[in-house]
Design a protein around this motif. Structure first.
Motif, PDB file in Angstrom:
ATOM      1  N   GLY A  40       0.054 -13.300   4.331  1.00 47.49           N
ATOM      2  CA  GLY A  40       0.009 -13.299   2.985  1.00 47.49           C
ATOM      3  C   GLY A  40       0.072 -12.416   2.703  1.00 47.49           C
ATOM      4  O   GLY A  40      -0.058 -12.097   1.347  1.00 47.49           O
ATOM      5  N   ILE A  41      -0.575 -10.796   3.029  1.00 47.66           N
ATOM      6  CA  ILE A  41      -0.529  -9.468   2.796  1.00 47.66           C
ATOM      7  C   ILE A  41       0.425  -9.201   2.449  1.00 47.66           C
ATOM      8  O   ILE A  41       0.654  -8.145   1.469  1.00 47.66           O
ATOM      9  CB  ILE A  41      -1.110  -8.572   3.848  1.00 47.66           C
ATOM     10  CG1 ILE A  41       0.339  -8.484   4.856  1.00 47.66           C
ATOM     11  CG2 ILE A  41      -2.499  -9.211   4.199  1.00 47.66           C
ATOM     12  CD1 ILE A  41      -0.640  -7.075   5.989  1.00 47.66           C
ATOM     13  N   GLY A  42       1.593  -9.103   2.453  1.00 44.43           N
ATOM     14  CA  GLY A  42       3.248  -8.784   1.069  1.00 44.43           C
ATOM     15  C   GLY A  42       3.961  -7.994   1.750  1.00 44.43           C
ATOM     16  O   GLY A  42       2.821  -7.247   2.893  1.00 44.43           O
ATOM     17  N   ASN A  43       4.859  -7.427   1.660  1.00 50.50           N
ATOM     18  CA  ASN A  43       5.351  -6.175   1.615  1.00 50.50           C
ATOM     19  C   ASN A  43       6.030  -5.429   0.857  1.00 50.50           C
ATOM     20  O   ASN A  43       7.057  -6.359   0.419  1.00 50.50           O
ATOM     21  CB  ASN A  43       6.857  -6.945   2.346  1.00 50.50           C
ATOM     22  CG  ASN A  43       6.980  -6.335   3.946  1.00 50.50           C
ATOM     23  OD1 ASN A  43       6.991  -4.650   3.712  1.00 50.50           O
ATOM     24  ND2 ASN A  43       8.220  -6.604   4.654  1.00 50.50           N
ATOM     25  N   PRO A  44       5.892  -4.144   0.823  1.00 49.39           N
ATOM     26  CA  PRO A  44       5.688  -3.547  -0.409  1.00 49.39           C
ATOM     27  C   PRO A  44       6.819  -3.047  -0.802  1.00 49.39           C
ATOM     28  O   PRO A  44       7.766  -3.167  -0.304  1.00 49.39           O
ATOM     29  CB  PRO A  44       5.213  -2.188  -0.658  1.00 49.39           C
ATOM     30  CG  PRO A  44       3.720  -2.554   0.525  1.00 49.39           C
ATOM     31  CD  PRO A  44       4.210  -3.718   1.706  1.00 49.39           C
ATOM     32  N   GLY A  45       7.463  -3.088  -1.613  1.00 51.54           N
ATOM     33  CA  GLY A  45       9.040  -3.900  -2.574  1.00 51.54           C
ATOM     34  C   GLY A  45       9.837  -4.604  -1.889  1.00 51.54           C
ATOM     35  O   GLY A  45      10.838  -4.537  -2.372  1.00 51.54           O
ATOM     36  N   ILE A  46       9.365  -5.773  -1.297  1.00 50.81           N
ATOM     37  CA  ILE A  46      10.374  -6.490  -0.490  1.00 50.81           C
ATOM     38  C   ILE A  46       9.916  -7.890  -1.234  1.00 50.81           C
ATOM     39  O   ILE A  46      10.508  -8.551  -1.544  1.00 50.81           O
ATOM     40  CB  ILE A  46      10.211  -6.475   0.940  1.00 50.81           C
ATOM     41  CG1 ILE A  46      11.257  -5.358   1.390  1.00 50.81           C
ATOM     42  CG2 ILE A  46      10.942  -7.727   1.408  1.00 50.81           C
ATOM     43  CD1 ILE A  46      10.554  -5.198   3.008  1.00 50.81           C
ATOM     44  N   ALA A  47       8.144  -8.300  -0.784  1.00 51.55           N
ATOM     45  CA  ALA A  47       7.319  -9.598  -1.293  1.00 51.55           C
ATOM     46  C   ALA A  47       6.755  -9.349  -1.194  1.00 51.55           C
ATOM     47  O   ALA A  47       5.914  -8.306  -0.192  1.00 51.55           O
ATOM     48  CB  ALA A  47       7.869 -10.180   0.137  1.00 51.55           C
ATOM     49  N   PRO A  48       5.797  -9.884  -2.803  1.00 52.62           N
ATOM     50  CA  PRO A  48       4.664  -9.164  -2.939  1.00 52.62           C
ATOM     51  C   PRO A  48       3.287 -10.068  -1.933  1.00 52.62           C
ATOM     52  O   PRO A  48       3.535 -11.115  -1.636  1.00 52.62           O
ATOM     53  CB  PRO A  48       4.950 -10.022  -4.189  1.00 52.62           C
ATOM     54  CG  PRO A  48       5.762 -11.021  -4.419  1.00 52.62           C
ATOM     55  CD  PRO A  48       6.691 -10.662  -3.522  1.00 52.62           C
ATOM     56  N   PRO A  49       2.096  -9.978  -2.146  1.00 49.63           N
ATOM     57  CA  PRO A  49       1.212 -10.583  -1.890  1.00 49.63           C
ATOM     58  C   PRO A  49       0.538 -12.081  -2.233  1.00 49.63           C
ATOM     59  O   PRO A  49       0.846 -12.157  -3.086  1.00 49.63           O
ATOM     60  CB  PRO A  49      -0.264  -9.402  -1.515  1.00 49.63           C
ATOM     61  CG  PRO A  49      -0.103  -8.730  -2.712  1.00 49.63           C
ATOM     62  CD  PRO A  49       1.300  -8.636  -3.000  1.00 49.63           C
ATOM     63  N   LEU A  50       0.686 -12.868  -0.806  1.00 50.47           N
ATOM     64  CA  LEU A  50       0.561 -14.202  -1.652  1.00 50.47           C
ATOM     65  C   LEU A  50      -1.332 -13.977  -1.864  1.00 50.47           C
ATOM     66  O   LEU A  50      -2.089 -15.327  -2.123  1.00 50.47           O
ATOM     67  CB  LEU A  50       0.423 -15.238  -0.109  1.00 50.47           C
ATOM     68  CG  LEU A  50       2.083 -15.455  -0.418  1.00 50.47           C
ATOM     69  CD1 LEU A  50       3.342 -16.179   0.953  1.00 50.47           C
ATOM     70  CD2 LEU A  50       2.948 -15.016  -1.841  1.00 50.47           C
ATOM     71  N   ASN A  51      -1.750 -13.283  -1.063  1.00 49.62           N
ATOM     72  CA  ASN A  51      -3.185 -12.627  -0.847  1.00 49.62           C
ATOM     73  C   ASN A  51      -3.995 -12.109  -2.391  1.00 49.62           C
ATOM     74  O   ASN A  51      -4.436 -11.058  -2.782  1.00 49.62           O
ATOM     75  CB  ASN A  51      -4.220 -12.495   0.105  1.00 49.62           C
ATOM     76  CG  ASN A  51      -3.421 -11.002   0.258  1.00 49.62           C
ATOM     77  OD1 ASN A  51      -2.662 -10.904  -0.168  1.00 49.62           O
ATOM     78  ND2 ASN A  51      -4.340 -10.500   1.492  1.00 49.62           N
TER      79      ASN A  51
END
Length: 147
Positions: A40-51
């Protein structure tokens, strides 16, 4: 011996969903990590971090309702996470997964990824399925506002 092995193999084929539903990490990897990345570290520009400790602290006891709502309704719009703005965000609904599978994923996010001590149970999922929270309500809840 072969017949017994074949019977055991076929018996196991009927319950992979039940086995997976108890393994939130495996379900998360299969259903969520393409966008949110492993852990859940996220993907910058695509999906926010869940942590995101600030998010979960802000949500407090409402965190299970938020997670259930997002998994059932999806989420779109603009939000900020970890100081980054996510504009044009479109997370699809995962309502096609079973209540047990969604509860396992939500509990993994809340308890393993974020160590909140909270769990997501089937009642949260059922409530979200019935209420189908709007994306605006979910964004407001995320900000700490009451929908």
């Amino acid at each position: 011996m072969r017949l017994t092995a074949a019977i055991l193999l076929l018996a196991g084929l009927g319950s992979p969903a039940a086995t997976l539903a108890e393994d939130g990490a495996a379900l998360f990897e299969a259903s969520c990590s393409a966008c949110h990345q492993s852990g859940g570290i996220g993907n910058p520009g695509i999906a926010p971090p869940l942590n995101d400790p600030a998010l979960w602290q802000r949500l407090g006891a409402r965190a299970p309702d938020y997670v259930a709502g997002v998994m059932i309704s999806g989420l779109s719009g603009t939000l900020t996470a970890g100081g980054q703005v996510y504009a044009g965000l479109i997370m699809p609904s995962h309502a096609s997964l079973t209540d047990a599978e969604l509860a396992a994923i939500g509990t993994y996010i809340l308890s393993t990824v974020n160590a909140t001590g909270l769990v997501l149970d089937a009642a949260h999922i059922e409530t979200a399925r019935q209420a189908k929270p709007s994306h605006a309500d979910l964004r407001n809840l995320r900000k700490g506002s009451t929908p």
